[in-house]
Design an enzyme around this catalytic site. Structure first.
Site, PDB file in Angstrom:
ATOM      1  N   SER A  77       4.837 -51.382  57.881  1.00 27.37           N
ATOM      2  CA  SER A  77       5.606 -52.004  59.076  1.00 27.37           C
ATOM      3  C   SER A  77       6.729 -51.239  59.660  1.00 27.37           C
ATOM      4  O   SER A  77       7.035 -51.339  61.016  1.00 27.37           O
ATOM      5  CB  SER A  77       5.934 -53.407  58.897  1.00 27.37           C
ATOM      6  OG  SER A  77       6.780 -53.463  57.725  1.00 27.37           O
ATOM      7  N   HIS A 124      -0.299 -55.292  60.473  1.00 30.45           N
ATOM      8  CA  HIS A 124      -0.285 -54.226  61.525  1.00 30.45           C
ATOM      9  C   HIS A 124      -1.690 -53.600  61.832  1.00 30.45           C
ATOM     10  O   HIS A 124      -1.779 -52.674  62.804  1.00 30.45           O
ATOM     11  CB  HIS A 124       0.820 -53.319  61.409  1.00 30.45           C
ATOM     12  CG  HIS A 124       2.101 -53.902  61.425  1.00 30.45           C
ATOM     13  ND1 HIS A 124       2.910 -54.322  62.409  1.00 30.45           N
ATOM     14  CD2 HIS A 124       2.638 -54.152  60.246  1.00 30.45           C
ATOM     15  CE1 HIS A 124       3.775 -54.931  61.977  1.00 30.45           C
ATOM     16  NE2 HIS A 124       3.915 -54.779  60.718  1.00 30.45           N
ATOM     17  N   LYS A 165       0.862 -60.694  65.840  1.00 29.34           N
ATOM     18  CA  LYS A 165       1.048 -59.636  66.129  1.00 29.34           C
ATOM     19  C   LYS A 165      -0.163 -59.224  67.062  1.00 29.34           C
ATOM     20  O   LYS A 165       0.066 -59.476  68.256  1.00 29.34           O
ATOM     21  CB  LYS A 165       1.154 -58.549  64.912  1.00 29.34           C
ATOM     22  CG  LYS A 165       2.390 -58.949  64.276  1.00 29.34           C
ATOM     23  CD  LYS A 165       2.650 -58.333  62.982  1.00 29.34           C
ATOM     24  CE  LYS A 165       4.177 -58.918  62.533  1.00 29.34           C
ATOM     25  NZ  LYS A 165       4.351 -58.699  61.186  1.00 29.34           N
TER      26      LYS A 165
HETATM   27  C1  LIG Z   1       5.200 -59.515  60.289  1.00 27.70           C
HETATM   28  C2  LIG Z   1       4.789 -59.444  58.864  1.00 27.70           C
HETATM   29  C3  LIG Z   1       4.721 -60.206  58.066  1.00 27.70           C
HETATM   30  C4  LIG Z   1       5.056 -61.689  58.265  1.00 27.70           C
HETATM   31  O1  LIG Z   1       4.416 -62.244  59.243  1.00 27.70           O
HETATM   32  P1  LIG Z   1       4.843 -63.481  60.063  1.00 27.70           P
HETATM   33  O2  LIG Z   1       3.684 -64.039  60.645  1.00 27.70           O
HETATM   34  O3  LIG Z   1       5.574 -62.850  61.036  1.00 27.70           O
HETATM   35  O4  LIG Z   1       5.748 -64.461  59.131  1.00 27.70           O
HETATM   36  C5  LIG Z   1       4.195 -59.962  56.935  1.00 27.70           C
HETATM   37  N1  LIG Z   1       3.669 -58.840  56.553  1.00 27.70           N
HETATM   38  C6  LIG Z   1       3.999 -57.726  57.266  1.00 27.70           C
HETATM   39  C7  LIG Z   1       3.558 -56.319  56.915  1.00 27.70           C
HETATM   40  C8  LIG Z   1       4.627 -57.863  58.483  1.00 27.70           C
HETATM   41  O5  LIG Z   1       4.825 -56.937  59.495  1.00 27.70           O
END
Ligand SMILES: *Cc1c(COP(=O)(O)O)cnc(C)c1O
Length: 402
Positions: A196, A224, A255
């Site tokens: 991330s 991602h 995302k």
């Molecule tokens: C954003 C993210 C999460 C958490 O997801 P949310 O739906 O925002 O709680 C988990 N793992 C990674 C790698 C992330 O980037």
């Protein structure tokens, strides 16, 4: 009115306030002096590439809305329709009475999209990531985790009470040594699919062969990669062409999917087990069915979004061409510019803001000490001109700095 009888307690450091309050204030001051204090920016527009925040109009490279779906009119319309059909709340957890036909349909659609037997949806990715490890492993288990894994995976591993071994980032040789030395029956390897804060992709094929050789589960967090990588955006695992009964997929829906939520997918047996044992699935209210309704439409848009994924890849290539040698090696929408020092990263972010561009500075503990960076995230919604503006501003500031 009864409410009138409630008095607001004064926030003060009077002799009656706990001494811990003073200690907290001092620690907050220290965070600020080390350029580590975090603050929120209030945004006064939908999640688009141009946003309004605190009185300024800004070109944003700060969201994870990789396909530009978060404010898509079709999805906004679908949300209104979903609310009319389903109301706004699910009313209960999945196992009590909150599991509607639209949740069921979403779980099936997600499972088939990523090529698995079954899936479970969660309200957030954070919840999904604390759901799996405690259900699959106990005190006698061992977890093998990449050092740069997302915080939610770190917390999931801790909650399981298994022994956690962290291996150097993407270092499969180090991982193999740890696995060879393990005597545990229950083992699990866990990694981000796309990291991330670095944007690089895990060596998924090697991780899976190690999992097979050492009889371990493999949990991949594709927050991602989902929607962005692989055929029709099926994610980093599909992109690597991998399938296995020991593979557990996790991806988020806030995302690239542009909405909110997350899912875990895998074999029917693992999903049946999680349904019995996974506390973050059992002891929480099911996501609003109207969101499940929107997510079904978002999934259809993702599947059909080869043009958007193509545009995104072009913007990534354009950015990297414009800043040769300055960005970390990443082929994904996450393009970090390593700065190092916390204050310097904040200054660069502030200088860009002066130019009307929003790129967040990412500091420890989100990234290791000494590796503060600007995290540029690109979207299919960015135009060529917008990326050119960012490149020009960064070139100008890095010339000023040297
Ligand atoms: C954003 C993210 C999460 C958490 O997801 P949310 O739906 O925002 O709680 C988990 N793992 C990674 C790698 C992330 O980037």
């Amino acid at each position: 009115m009864a409410a009138a009888t409630f008095k607001t307690l004064p926030l003060s450091t009077s002799p009656n306030s706990p001494s811990t309050l003073q200690a907290l204030r001092e620690q907050l001051d220290r965070l600020e002096s080390e350029s580590l204090l975090r603050r929120r920016r209030v945004v006064n527009s939908p999640c688009l590439t141009e946003v309004n925040s605190e009185g300024a109009s800004l070109l944003s490279f700060a969201s994870n809305d990789y396909l530009g779906l978060a404010a898509h009119p079709v999805l906004a319309e679908s949300a209104a329709e979903g609310a009319k059909r389903w109301g706004v709340g699910s009313g209960a957890s999945h196992l009590v009475s909150g599991h509607t036909a639209v949740h069921e349909a979403l779980e099936q659609a997600l499972a088939s999209f990523v090529g698995c037997d079954a899936a479970l949806v969660f309200s957030t990715g954070y919840l999904a990531n604390i759901a799996v490890m405690p259900a699959l492993l106990g005190r006698n288990g061992e977890i093998f985790a990449d050092r740069l894994n997302h915080a939610s995976l770190v917390d999931g591993a801790l909650l399981s009470r298994a022994t956690v071994h962290r291996y150097a980032h993407n270092d499969t040789t180090a991982l193999e040594k740890l696995l060879a030395a393990s005597t545990a029956r229950d083992k699990l390897i866990v990694s981000d699919g796309v990291f991330s804060m670095d944007g690089d992709v895990a060596p998924l094929g090697e991780l899976l062969s190690l999992a097979e050789r050492h009889d371990a589960w493999l949990l991949i967090d594709d927050a991602h990669g989902f929607g962005v990588l692989g055929p029709q955006g099926r994610g980093s695992i599909a992109s690597a062409g991998l399938r296995s009964d020991r593979l557990i997929h996790m991806a988020t829906l806030g995302k690239a999917a542009g909405v909110s939520g997350a899912f875990i997918a895998g074999t029917r047996t693992v999903m049946d087990w999680l349904l019995q044992k996974s506390r973050p699935y059992i002891f929480t209210t099911a996501m609003p069915p109207m969101l499940a309704h929107v997510l079904l439409h978002a999934l259809a848009l993702i599947e059909d979004a080869d043009d958007r994924r193509h545009a995104l890849m072009q913007r990534i290539a354009q950015l990297r061409r414009g800043l040769p040698g300055k960005l970390l090696p990443s082929t994904t929408a996450i393009q970090p510019l390593l700065v190092g020092d916390n204050a310097a990263a904040l200054q660069l972010s502030a200088a860009l803001r002066e130019n009307g561009i929003w790129v967040p500075a990412i500091r420890p503990p989100t990234v290791p000490a000494g590796t503060a960076r600007l995290r540029i995230s690109l979207s299919a919604a960015h135009t060529e001109d917008q990326v050119a503006r960012l490149v020009a501003a960064l070139v100008q500031h890095s010339e000023a700095a040297t």
